[in-house]
Design an enzyme around this catalytic site. Sequence first.
Site, short mmCIF file in Angstrom:
data_model
loop_
_atom_site.label_atom_id
_atom_site.label_comp_id
_atom_site.label_asym_id
_atom_site.label_seq_id
_atom_site.Cartn_x
_atom_site.Cartn_y
_atom_site.Cartn_z
N LYS A 10 0.78 -1.08 0.15
CA LYS A 10 0.14 -0.20 -0.06
C LYS A 10 1.24 1.56 0.11
CE LYS A 10 -4.06 -2.19 2.31
NZ LYS A 10 -4.54 -2.32 3.80
N TYR A 50 -12.01 -3.39 -3.50
CA TYR A 50 -12.34 -2.50 -2.40
C TYR A 50 -14.24 -2.49 -2.21
CZ TYR A 50 -8.02 -2.55 0.03
OH TYR A 50 -6.77 -2.71 0.51
N ASN A 113 -2.21 0.10 7.28
CA ASN A 113 -1.20 -1.21 7.94
C ASN A 113 -0.32 -1.82 6.17
OD1 ASN A 113 -3.42 -2.13 6.06
ND2 ASN A 113 -4.81 -3.37 7.38
N HIS A 116 -1.71 -5.61 1.45
CA HIS A 116 -3.28 -6.09 1.51
C HIS A 116 -2.07 -7.67 1.76
CE1 HIS A 116 -7.00 -7.50 0.09
NE2 HIS A 116 -6.41 -8.39 -1.11
N GLU A 127 -9.68 -10.98 -7.24
CA GLU A 127 -8.36 -9.89 -7.28
C GLU A 127 -7.74 -9.71 -8.07
OE1 GLU A 127 -8.80 -8.90 -1.86
OE2 GLU A 127 -7.49 -10.69 -3.02
P1 IDP Z 1 -7.57 -7.20 5.90
O1 IDP Z 1 -6.54 -6.25 4.72
O2 IDP Z 1 -6.53 -7.69 6.84
O3 IDP Z 1 -8.95 -8.08 4.95
P2 IDP Z 1 -10.19 -5.74 5.33
O4 IDP Z 1 -11.10 -5.54 7.26
O5 IDP Z 1 -10.54 -6.52 5.05
O6 IDP Z 1 -9.34 -5.82 6.35
O7 IDP Z 1 -10.34 -4.48 4.99
C1 IDP Z 1 -10.16 -4.19 4.14
C2 IDP Z 1 -8.35 -2.60 4.60
O8 IDP Z 1 -9.28 -1.45 5.01
C3 IDP Z 1 -7.67 -2.94 5.66
O9 IDP Z 1 -7.03 -2.85 5.56
C4 IDP Z 1 -7.63 -1.04 6.05
O10 IDP Z 1 -6.36 -0.47 5.49
C5 IDP Z 1 -8.92 -0.11 6.28
N1 IDP Z 1 -10.14 -0.87 7.22
C6 IDP Z 1 -10.50 -1.38 8.11
N2 IDP Z 1 -11.63 -1.13 8.79
C7 IDP Z 1 -11.01 -0.22 9.05
C8 IDP Z 1 -11.98 0.79 10.13
O11 IDP Z 1 -12.35 0.55 11.60
N3 IDP Z 1 -11.11 2.06 10.25
C9 IDP Z 1 -10.09 2.59 9.23
N4 IDP Z 1 -9.62 1.73 8.14
C10 IDP Z 1 -9.97 0.32 7.81
MG MG Z 2 -9.72 -7.86 3.53
#
Ligand code: IDP
Ligand code: MG
Length: 150
Positions: A10, A50, A113, A116, A127
């Site tokens: 990212k 997304y 974070n 992905h 994807e």
């Molecule tokens: P993942 O990447 O661990 O699979 P997902 O729940 O699929 O997590 O969420 C996709 C991405 O959206 C996350 O990696 C993060 O960057 C962002 N994200 C998820 N939940 C939140 C939130 O509560 N606040 C802000 N960003 C979030």
């Molecule tokens: Mg996810």
Amino acid sequence: MVERTFVMIKPDAFGRRLCGEIIRRYEAKGLKLVGMKLQIVSRDLAEKHYAEHAGKGFYESLLEFIMSGPTVQMVWEGQNAVAVGRKLNGATNSQEADLGTIRGDFGMTVQNNLVHASDSVETAKREIEIYFDESELWDYSMPDGHWLVN
Ligand code: IDP
Ligand code: MG
């Protein structure tokens, strides 16, 4: 089962010069890189990627973040590659992610974070198709391949 998983570095990780570190971890673990590209993601691609989060409170912010700078798309292959990728990345919330994972070692927030990885084989297929043509995925064997399967 040999699987493929879609992994994306990212914009925060790219901007923090962590591309090499992230690729190194996937490579050293024993997964095989079968596709890779660099791009600033378009809104169209970001929305496709997304789609499952459309309508959530963080959705717009997530799209802005993901389009905010260069990203690296990769396809990694190996036994249970999907689960292995999720383990390498760590929990979504970087502050709660275990030390030793990419997010646990380098991240401080939920959104930013770093990396992905697909959450299932079906998601990986979807994807990979969003970001890659079949002709951009390479079929080859590694000389150490026999050490990395059972
Ligand atoms: P993942 O990447 O661990 O699979 P997902 O729940 O699929 O997590 O969420 C996709 C991405 O959206 C996350 O990696 C993060 O960057 C962002 N994200 C998820 N939940 C939140 C939130 O509560 N606040 C802000 N960003 C979030
Ligand atoms: Mg996810």
